[in-house]
Structure formats: C-alpha cells, structure tokens
Enzyme design. Sequence first.
Site, mmCIF file in Angstrom:
data_model
loop_
_atom_site.group_PDB
_atom_site.id
_atom_site.type_symbol
_atom_site.label_atom_id
_atom_site.label_comp_id
_atom_site.label_asym_id
_atom_site.label_seq_id
_atom_site.Cartn_x
_atom_site.Cartn_y
_atom_site.Cartn_z
ATOM 1 N N LYS A 121 23.722 -11.653 -28.585
ATOM 2 C CA LYS A 121 23.162 -11.984 -29.973
ATOM 3 C C LYS A 121 22.604 -10.495 -30.475
ATOM 4 C CE LYS A 121 19.134 -11.931 -30.052
ATOM 5 N NZ LYS A 121 18.073 -11.117 -29.668
ATOM 6 N N ARG B 205 27.123 4.464 -20.738
ATOM 7 C CA ARG B 205 26.652 6.049 -20.524
ATOM 8 C C ARG B 205 25.880 6.622 -19.580
ATOM 9 N NH1 ARG B 205 24.211 6.341 -26.350
ATOM 10 N NH2 ARG B 205 22.885 4.878 -25.099
ATOM 11 N N ILE C 36 19.417 -6.741 -20.731
ATOM 12 C CA ILE C 36 19.950 -8.127 -20.842
ATOM 13 C C ILE C 36 21.237 -8.197 -19.754
ATOM 14 C CG2 ILE C 36 21.438 -7.971 -22.679
ATOM 15 C CD1 ILE C 36 19.033 -10.903 -21.618
ATOM 16 N N ASP D 66 14.888 -9.256 -33.997
ATOM 17 C CA ASP D 66 15.502 -9.276 -32.790
ATOM 18 C C ASP D 66 15.346 -10.461 -31.828
ATOM 19 O OD1 ASP D 66 17.461 -7.904 -30.585
ATOM 20 O OD2 ASP D 66 15.488 -8.247 -29.576
HETATM 21 P P1 NAP Z 1 18.615 -2.349 -23.530
HETATM 22 O O1 NAP Z 1 17.921 -2.406 -22.499
HETATM 23 O O2 NAP Z 1 18.554 -1.228 -24.387
HETATM 24 O O3 NAP Z 1 20.078 -2.406 -23.222
HETATM 25 C C1 NAP Z 1 21.299 -1.809 -24.133
HETATM 26 C C2 NAP Z 1 22.178 -0.764 -23.623
HETATM 27 O O4 NAP Z 1 23.301 -0.599 -24.436
HETATM 28 C C3 NAP Z 1 21.606 0.698 -23.017
HETATM 29 O O5 NAP Z 1 20.990 0.442 -21.652
HETATM 30 C C4 NAP Z 1 22.659 1.407 -23.097
HETATM 31 O O6 NAP Z 1 23.292 1.788 -22.084
HETATM 32 C C5 NAP Z 1 23.594 0.719 -24.010
HETATM 33 N N1 NAP Z 1 23.988 1.681 -25.293
HETATM 34 C C6 NAP Z 1 25.061 1.864 -25.804
HETATM 35 N N2 NAP Z 1 25.214 2.484 -27.129
HETATM 36 C C7 NAP Z 1 23.898 2.473 -27.232
HETATM 37 C C8 NAP Z 1 22.905 3.066 -28.133
HETATM 38 N N3 NAP Z 1 23.288 3.946 -29.270
HETATM 39 N N4 NAP Z 1 21.410 3.200 -28.161
HETATM 40 C C9 NAP Z 1 21.050 2.510 -27.152
HETATM 41 N N5 NAP Z 1 21.752 2.111 -26.193
HETATM 42 C C10 NAP Z 1 22.933 2.224 -26.252
HETATM 43 O O7 NAP Z 1 18.762 -3.544 -24.832
HETATM 44 P P2 NAP Z 1 18.712 -5.174 -24.227
HETATM 45 O O8 NAP Z 1 17.250 -5.753 -24.086
HETATM 46 O O9 NAP Z 1 19.825 -5.044 -22.947
HETATM 47 O O10 NAP Z 1 19.457 -5.501 -25.603
HETATM 48 C C11 NAP Z 1 20.949 -5.384 -25.875
HETATM 49 C C12 NAP Z 1 21.260 -6.698 -26.819
HETATM 50 O O11 NAP Z 1 21.379 -7.938 -26.194
HETATM 51 C C13 NAP Z 1 20.794 -6.651 -27.847
HETATM 52 O O12 NAP Z 1 21.546 -7.222 -29.104
HETATM 53 C C14 NAP Z 1 19.719 -7.818 -27.968
HETATM 54 O O13 NAP Z 1 19.254 -8.533 -29.018
HETATM 55 C C15 NAP Z 1 20.312 -8.786 -26.737
HETATM 56 N N6 NAP Z 1 19.540 -9.499 -25.976
HETATM 57 C C16 NAP Z 1 18.560 -8.865 -25.232
HETATM 58 C C17 NAP Z 1 17.467 -9.691 -24.406
HETATM 59 C C18 NAP Z 1 16.504 -9.048 -23.805
HETATM 60 O O14 NAP Z 1 15.552 -10.014 -23.120
HETATM 61 N N7 NAP Z 1 16.382 -7.897 -23.629
HETATM 62 C C19 NAP Z 1 17.784 -11.125 -24.513
HETATM 63 C C20 NAP Z 1 19.029 -11.601 -25.008
HETATM 64 C C21 NAP Z 1 19.763 -10.875 -25.794
HETATM 65 P P3 NAP Z 1 23.880 3.582 -21.645
HETATM 66 O O15 NAP Z 1 22.717 4.231 -22.171
HETATM 67 O O16 NAP Z 1 24.020 3.249 -20.307
HETATM 68 O O17 NAP Z 1 24.973 3.243 -22.679
#
Ligand code: NAP
Length: 307
Positions: free
Chosen positions: A89, A36, A13, A167
């Site tokens: 969120k 990280r 995101i 989620d």
């Molecule tokens: P994601 O692709 O997994 O990205 C989250 C990032 O957070 C990871 O790339 C990671 O980067 C970092 N991170 C730090 N601590 C972590 C841990 N303990 N475990 C895993 N990752 C960790 O997830 P995302 O889809 O972007 O979602 C993140 C948040 O945004 C969620 O709350 C989700 O509900 C919200 N969201 C997502 C979307 C969507 O379409 N995907 C839409 C709206 C909102 P590093 O490893 O580099 O630290």
Amino acid sequence: MTIGIGLVGLGKIARDQHLPTIARTEGARLVAVATRNGEAEGVPTYRDLGAMLAAEPGVDAVVMCQPPQVRFEAARTAIEAGKHVFLEKPPGATLSEVEALIGLAKARGVTLFASWHSREAGGVAPARGWLARAELHKVAIAWKEDVRVWHPGQTWIWEPGGFGVFDPGINALSILTAILPGTVRLTAATLETPSNRQAPIAAQLTMQTAAGIPIAAEFDFRQTGPQSWDIRVETAQGELLLSHGGEALEIAGQTQQLAGGGEYAGLYRRFVELVRSGASDVELAPLRLVADAFLCGKRVEVAAFEE
Ligand code: NAP
C-alpha cells in the site's frame, strides 16, 4: 504449486514483514530480490527488476515494496513478463496508473493484488460485523505518529507522490472503508504542508457515509509521546473503539478477544489464494479518498520540517 517470489525494494517493510512472512507462508517461496542497495540473505540479489526477471525463471510473482512513485513502471514490467504482482500500500501514486495496471493484468491473465495490510488487523473483521447491525451516529479517527521514529530517512515520503502524512493515514482510510457500509464521501479537507516540503505533515478530513453519518479524521506526523492509531464509532448501542491500528477492539467498554494471526500472514494467504484461483483483488476506495483530499483540500503552509 509453490509460488516463486521476487521482491523489489529491500527497505523497512520488506525486512520487517515481507521476508519473515514469505518464509512462513505455505505455498510461497522467496527466489530472489531486486534492490539498488543492500543484499538479501540466502537468495540472489539483483540491482534491478529486469536483471532479476532475466536471470530467474523461477520467479512467478513480484512483490513491490518500493515507494509508490516508482511502483507503476516496475509493476508494468512484471505484468508484461507474465508475472503475478503484489502491491504494497498504497497501490500507486495515482488512481489512473492503478486502473492501467488492472487492465494490463487482465489482458495478460495474471493476478494483481493491491494489499491493505491494516485491513488484516485482528479487530477489523469483528468491527465490521458488529457495525453492520448497529445504528451509527458519528465516527472520529485520530492517526498521529512521530515521523522521525517511524519513517527515518525516508525522503521519498515528502516528495510529490510520496503522500506525506497520508502514507500512514491511508491505513486508517483502508480500515474505515472496510468497516462501514456503502461509499464514504469526502466533503472537505485541510492539508498542512511544511514550507520546505511537497507533501503534508498533517491533515484534517471531513467525510460522510452514504447515509450521511459524519466522519472526522485527524492525521498528524508531529506526534511525540503516546502514538494514536484509533477509530471511534459512536452508535445507539454504545461506542466501538478500534485502537493500535486495528489490533485492539473495545465495544461499549468491553475489551474484545481477537484472533491474532498477523496482518502480513493474512495478506500472503490471500495472495496465494488469488494466484491459485486466477483472480485479482484491487480495491481503490482508500486511495480515492486520499486523491479527493488532494483535489479539494485547503492548503495551509506550516513551519519547515527538518529531520
Ligand atoms: P523504505 O524503508 O524507504 O524502503 C523502500 C525501498 O525501496 C528502499 O529501501 C529502496 O531500496 C527501494 N527503492 C526503489 N526505488 C526507490 C526510490 N526511488 N526512492 C527510495 N527508495 C527506493 O520504505 P518502506 O517503509 O519499506 O515503505 C515502502 C512501501 O511500503 C511504502 O509504500 C509504504 O507505504 C509501505 N509500507 C511501509 C510500512 C512501514 O512500516 N514502513 C508498513 C506498511 C507498508 P534500494 O535503495 O535498495 O533500491
């Protein structure tokens, strides 16, 4: 004053929405990223929030894009450093930790913004306006998507505090609680949890408005083929259908023309306004309904899920 932004958690995101939207937002500027793994383009990347805050005095606000399980500690650190905080969120893994952040932000005199991106979808405000004058009969939500397509490799989603199908489901609840008058109350829930996972892959929720209007919601992560992000409201004046996650609206069979500024443009406009006016915006109704489903839901074990 332009708000200097530090972003934490360079994942899906952050790359898809936050970075391009910050670049287009008047009054905000990306200063640095803390993540990280991976590297941001054009700004310094730090391996943790503490290092970013120590090295970058130009960071006025921190945007939290990491999974909910690790949001609280980072948000507390940022607030204690006197920074404004924008939470993706869901705003946290628990209600009590978000309540704690509200108190900390108030005491420190900084802005705390719990964002709900789906509330910024083009159909939501017009739906709220129309429903305020309609006689409601019942509401049905179908929020069904293919987890393998939308959340590849996101193992955190299946862990405690990762919400599973809630989620995306919380996005539906954020729209529901924005378009209906009064408090929505959960009366029953079933949570279908794979035998090898901690979080549900599907859920059915039964809710009611304050006036007793029934609401049924179906969330499912196993949907292949066409995806559904729909809310249908039957009223005495005809059916209202919000589809495509709130980006399309039909009322009594008529497609409505919507203003389409984009969800994240709306969120960042709001965040800039909040910081400039010294206010906070933390609305917890969607998270409370999810917590209620986990409190009261009947747990059903279903087939193991392998990505
Ligand atoms: P994601 O692709 O997994 O990205 C989250 C990032 O957070 C990871 O790339 C990671 O980067 C970092 N991170 C730090 N601590 C972590 C841990 N303990 N475990 C895993 N990752 C960790 O997830 P995302 O889809 O972007 O979602 C993140 C948040 O945004 C969620 O709350 C989700 O509900 C919200 N969201 C997502 C979307 C969507 O379409 N995907 C839409 C709206 C909102 P590093 O490893 O580099 O630290």
